[in-house]
Design a protein around this motif. Structure first.
Motif, short mmCIF file in Angstrom:
data_model
loop_
_atom_site.label_atom_id
_atom_site.label_comp_id
_atom_site.label_asym_id
_atom_site.label_seq_id
_atom_site.Cartn_x
_atom_site.Cartn_y
_atom_site.Cartn_z
N TRP A 156 -6.47 31.14 7.94
CA TRP A 156 -6.00 30.99 6.57
C TRP A 156 -7.18 30.97 5.59
CZ3 TRP A 156 -6.42 27.80 2.35
CH2 TRP A 156 -5.43 27.92 1.38
N GLU A 157 -8.23 30.25 5.94
CA GLU A 157 -9.40 30.18 5.07
C GLU A 157 -10.09 31.53 4.96
OE1 GLU A 157 -11.68 27.06 6.81
OE2 GLU A 157 -10.54 25.44 5.83
N GLU A 158 -10.06 32.29 6.05
CA GLU A 158 -10.63 33.65 6.01
C GLU A 158 -9.86 34.53 5.03
OE1 GLU A 158 -10.81 37.44 9.04
OE2 GLU A 158 -11.23 35.46 9.88
N ILE A 159 -8.52 34.46 5.10
CA ILE A 159 -7.69 35.22 4.16
C ILE A 159 -7.97 34.75 2.74
CG2 ILE A 159 -5.32 35.81 3.52
CD1 ILE A 159 -4.50 35.06 6.41
N GLN A 160 -8.09 33.44 2.56
CA GLN A 160 -8.34 32.89 1.23
C GLN A 160 -9.64 33.43 0.64
OE1 GLN A 160 -9.50 28.71 1.00
NE2 GLN A 160 -8.11 28.39 -0.72
N LYS A 161 -10.69 33.51 1.45
CA LYS A 161 -11.99 34.00 0.96
C LYS A 161 -11.92 35.49 0.62
CE LYS A 161 -14.76 30.60 3.49
NZ LYS A 161 -15.66 30.37 4.65
N ILE A 162 -11.23 36.25 1.46
CA ILE A 162 -11.12 37.69 1.21
C ILE A 162 -10.37 37.95 -0.09
CG2 ILE A 162 -10.02 39.82 2.04
CD1 ILE A 162 -10.68 38.88 4.88
N GLU A 163 -9.26 37.24 -0.29
CA GLU A 163 -8.48 37.42 -1.51
C GLU A 163 -9.28 36.97 -2.74
OE1 GLU A 163 -5.83 39.06 -1.72
OE2 GLU A 163 -5.37 39.22 0.40
N ALA A 164 -10.07 35.91 -2.60
CA ALA A 164 -10.90 35.43 -3.72
C ALA A 164 -11.95 36.48 -4.08
CB ALA A 164 -11.57 34.10 -3.35
N ASN A 165 -12.57 37.09 -3.06
CA ASN A 165 -13.57 38.14 -3.32
C ASN A 165 -12.93 39.33 -4.02
OD1 ASN A 165 -15.75 36.75 -2.25
ND2 ASN A 165 -15.47 37.58 -0.19
N GLU A 166 -11.75 39.73 -3.54
CA GLU A 166 -11.07 40.86 -4.16
C GLU A 166 -10.70 40.54 -5.61
OE1 GLU A 166 -7.80 42.28 -1.90
OE2 GLU A 166 -9.03 42.94 -0.21
N PHE A 167 -10.33 39.30 -5.87
CA PHE A 167 -9.98 38.89 -7.23
C PHE A 167 -11.19 38.94 -8.16
CE2 PHE A 167 -9.64 35.56 -10.48
CZ PHE A 167 -8.50 35.98 -11.14
N HIS A 168 -12.32 38.40 -7.68
CA HIS A 168 -13.50 38.30 -8.54
C HIS A 168 -14.17 39.65 -8.76
CE1 HIS A 168 -13.47 33.98 -9.00
NE2 HIS A 168 -13.39 33.81 -7.70
N TYR A 169 -14.00 40.57 -7.83
CA TYR A 169 -14.67 41.87 -7.96
C TYR A 169 -13.67 43.02 -8.15
CZ TYR A 169 -18.65 39.18 -6.31
OH TYR A 169 -19.64 38.24 -6.18
N GLN A 170 -12.50 42.72 -8.65
CA GLN A 170 -11.50 43.75 -8.87
C GLN A 170 -11.91 44.67 -10.01
OE1 GLN A 170 -7.72 42.22 -10.54
NE2 GLN A 170 -8.78 40.27 -10.82
N GLU A 171 -11.44 45.91 -9.94
CA GLU A 171 -11.74 46.87 -10.98
C GLU A 171 -10.92 46.54 -12.24
OE1 GLU A 171 -11.16 50.85 -9.67
OE2 GLU A 171 -12.51 50.65 -7.96
N GLN A 172 -11.47 46.91 -13.38
CA GLN A 172 -10.78 46.67 -14.64
C GLN A 172 -9.53 47.55 -14.70
OE1 GLN A 172 -13.29 46.83 -18.04
NE2 GLN A 172 -11.62 46.81 -19.51
#
Length: 208
Positions: A156-172
């Motif tokens: 779960w924490e692995e999924i949480q980190k991946i989703e957080a990274n995708e959120f912070h580095y998402q394209e405009q």
């Protein structure tokens, strides 16, 4: 921001507020509890492709958006490494790909029910053995159910980190599309989660 606020106030303040709560259809329980739902349907495809889709109708899960239990389950089901259901089916030359999940909006998730589907892209050989493929999928889900999530917080924490990274580095995205998405989120999430509720995982609750 001051200018935008002025425009919004000017344009929208005249719209009357009827004071009504958001409509809920939670009283319409088990809409798929019909003989027609508990059947196997064969559909002739237009493209030359074999696909097996298994669909479960679950109680509504939208209130658990901070936990995202269906996202967690789909991660386990869709895993492609050693010991996964897809790796087993590939060794049998029965499947090419597998996807499991829920779109978390609209038809797939609302105040009445949530849909969870697992779709397997079959080989020609897999099509001949689709009953066995379905059996393997059910066995895998049963194994996950028996083992439970208690010892799987690391996943779960692995999924949480991946989703957080995708959120912070998402394209405009296009501003109009972004505003439309936020307006939808305002109907679903708490105020503090309007920007993040559809993407981030906040709480680990194995009982959910």
């Amino acid at each position: 921001l001051d200018t935008l606020e002025e425009w919004v106030t000017e344009i929208f303040s005249e719209i009357p507020n009827n004071g009504l709560p958001k409509p809920s259809f939670g009283h319409l329980t088990q809409p798929f509890d019909t003989p027609e739902f508990h059947k196997l349907y064969r559909v002739v495809p237009i493209r030359k492709v074999h696909s097996l889709t298994i669909t479960w109708a679950l109680p509504p899960q939208e209130q658990y958006y901070r936990v995202k239990p269906l996202h967690y389950i789909s991660w386990l089901v869709g895993h492609e490494g050693k010991g996964s259901v897809l790796s087993f089916l590939r060794k049998k030359f029965w499947a090419l790909a597998l996807y499991g999940g829920n779109g978390e909006t609209g038809f797939e998730q609302n105040s009445t029910y949530s849909i969870f589907s697992i779709s397997v892209t079959l080989t020609d050989e897999g099509y001949k053995h689709f009953y066995e493929v379905a059996h393997v999928v059910f066995q895998y889900v049963k194994m996950l159910q028996k083992r439970g999530p208690d010892k799987r917080q690391v996943i779960w924490e692995e999924i949480q980190k991946i989703e957080a990274n995708e959120f912070h580095y998402q394209e405009q995205t296009d501003p109009v599309d972004y505003v439309e998405s936020l307006c939808e989120n305002m109907q679903l999430f708490q105020k503090e989660d309007f920007l993040t509720g559809d993407q981030l995982l906040f709480e680990y609750k194995p009982e959910v």
